[in-house]
Design an enzyme around this catalytic site. Structure first.
Site, PDB file in Angstrom:
ATOM      1  N   ASP A 153       0.785  -1.339  -0.023  1.00 18.73           N
ATOM      2  CA  ASP A 153      -0.067   0.133  -0.083  1.00 18.73           C
ATOM      3  C   ASP A 153       0.953   1.215  -0.165  1.00 18.73           C
ATOM      4  O   ASP A 153       2.003   1.163   0.133  1.00 18.73           O
ATOM      5  CB  ASP A 153      -0.994  -0.105   1.115  1.00 18.73           C
TER       6      ASP A 153
ATOM      7  N   GLU B 193      -9.524  -0.164   4.469  1.00 19.63           N
ATOM      8  CA  GLU B 193     -10.164   0.290   5.987  1.00 19.63           C
ATOM      9  C   GLU B 193     -11.552  -0.500   6.043  1.00 19.63           C
ATOM     10  O   GLU B 193     -12.077  -0.791   4.983  1.00 19.63           O
ATOM     11  CB  GLU B 193     -10.276   1.577   6.311  1.00 19.63           C
TER      12      GLU B 193
ATOM     13  N   ASN C 106      -7.876  -1.773  13.959  1.00 15.57           N
ATOM     14  CA  ASN C 106      -9.286  -1.695  13.414  1.00 15.57           C
ATOM     15  C   ASN C 106      -9.690  -2.944  12.406  1.00 15.57           C
ATOM     16  O   ASN C 106     -10.671  -2.847  11.882  1.00 15.57           O
ATOM     17  CB  ASN C 106      -9.676  -0.351  12.648  1.00 15.57           C
TER      18      ASN C 106
ATOM     19  N   HIS D 226      -7.942  -3.406   9.741  1.00 12.93           N
ATOM     20  CA  HIS D 226      -7.485  -3.228   8.236  1.00 12.93           C
ATOM     21  C   HIS D 226      -6.557  -4.167   7.922  1.00 12.93           C
ATOM     22  O   HIS D 226      -5.847  -4.760   8.478  1.00 12.93           O
ATOM     23  CB  HIS D 226      -7.393  -1.727   7.836  1.00 12.93           C
TER      24      HIS D 226
HETATM   25  P1  PGA Z   1       1.878  -2.477  12.528  1.00 15.16           P
HETATM   26  O1  PGA Z   1       0.784  -2.132  11.339  1.00 15.16           O
HETATM   27  O2  PGA Z   1       2.659  -3.383  11.870  1.00 15.16           O
HETATM   28  O3  PGA Z   1       2.695  -1.091  12.703  1.00 15.16           O
HETATM   29  O4  PGA Z   1       1.139  -2.858  13.730  1.00 15.16           O
HETATM   30  C1  PGA Z   1      -0.197  -2.935  10.901  1.00 15.16           C
HETATM   31  C2  PGA Z   1      -1.111  -2.533  10.057  1.00 15.16           C
HETATM   32  O5  PGA Z   1      -1.737  -1.198  10.427  1.00 15.16           O
HETATM   33  O6  PGA Z   1      -1.390  -3.252   9.132  1.00 15.16           O
END
Ligand code: PGA
Length: 239
Positions: free
Chosen positions: A67, A139, A132, A134
């Site tokens: 992304d 999202e 959340n 995602h």
């Molecule tokens: P993180 O992010 O590895 O920093 O926990 C994961 C995400 O938000 O997809």
């Protein structure tokens, strides 16, 4: 679904790096999707170490960033493309590296280009899980069939984008490989570390499949492998 529960973050990084290296070894020109975020940092460290020691070969690997923030100027250090270059890509010869353009004039056209570029199919998508639920920047309640999409970022995602760049005014949007292409990947490696992921991981694995929790869709992926440390797995039924 295969769930591997390991003791701690170091073991998670080792298991993740070992899995990526297996895919790189087993397929002639593997297409691998790479995430940013905190969770895979240890995995990248181990991949760099193995690569520099000549124990793994990335010269045939085709890497794609999962992304990207949008819009940001080309090459901005906060772009996920620049982050992946620092973490892995720029440390030696890789077969191919592509990413969603943070500076694309037309994000829809860019998403179309990227989905076409991934046309050969994804052998392995490495993903984290947001608090959340995602996956990438898919999202909650966004299109769950899109191959690639532009998404309005949640306040939490915008905050996370500032983690390494406190002065950054995070863009309002993200571009992401969509759940459509992730669900079509040959395999998905989901990494989860830390107690703050325990609740969302349990919901994603045992709750209903719903666009309110994009990670829950992965329950229906036949090649899903979850590697979680004990803290993240603490609310899973088997833990
Ligand atoms: P993180 O992010 O590895 O920093 O926990 C994961 C995400 O938000 O997809």
């Amino acid at each position: 679904m295969q769930i591997t529960i390991v003791n701690d973050y170091d073991e998670l990084s080792q298991a993740a790096a070992a899995h990526v290296m297996r895919v790189l070894r087993d397929r002639p020109t593997p297409q691998v999707v790479l995430p940013t975020g905190n969770t895979p940092l240890g995995m990248y460290h181990l991949l760099r170490t193995e690569w520099q020691a000549g124990r793994t070969d990335l010269s045939q690997a085709r890497f794609f960033a999962l992304d990207e923030l949008w819009p940001l100027p080309e090459g901005h250090p906060a772009t996920f493309a620049a982050t992946l270059r620092r973490l892995l890509i720029d440390h030696g010869p890789v077969g191919h590296f592509d990413h969603l353009r943070s500076h694309a004039a037309d994000p829809e056209v860019e998403c179309h280009r990227y989905a076409e570029a991934l046309g050969g199919g994804i052998d392995l998508a490495v993903v984290g899980i947001g608090r959340n639920g995602h996956i990438g920047y898919n999202e909650p309640r966004t299109d769950m069939r899109a191959p690639c999409q532009k998404v309005e970022l949640t306040a939490q995602s915008r905050l996370s984008a500032k983690a390494y760049f406190p002065d950054l005014e995070p863009p309002e949007f993200g571009l992401t490989i969509g759940m459509g292409l992730i669900m079509a990947a040959r395999s998905v490696l989901l990494l989860a570390s830390g107690a703050e992921k325990a609740e969302v991981l349990a919901q994603a694995v045992t709750g209903p499949v719903t666009p309110s929790l994009p990670a829950s869709l992965l329950q229906e992926h036949p090649g899903l492998i979850i590697v979680a440390d004990r803290s993240a797995a603490s609310l899973l039924p088997s833990a």
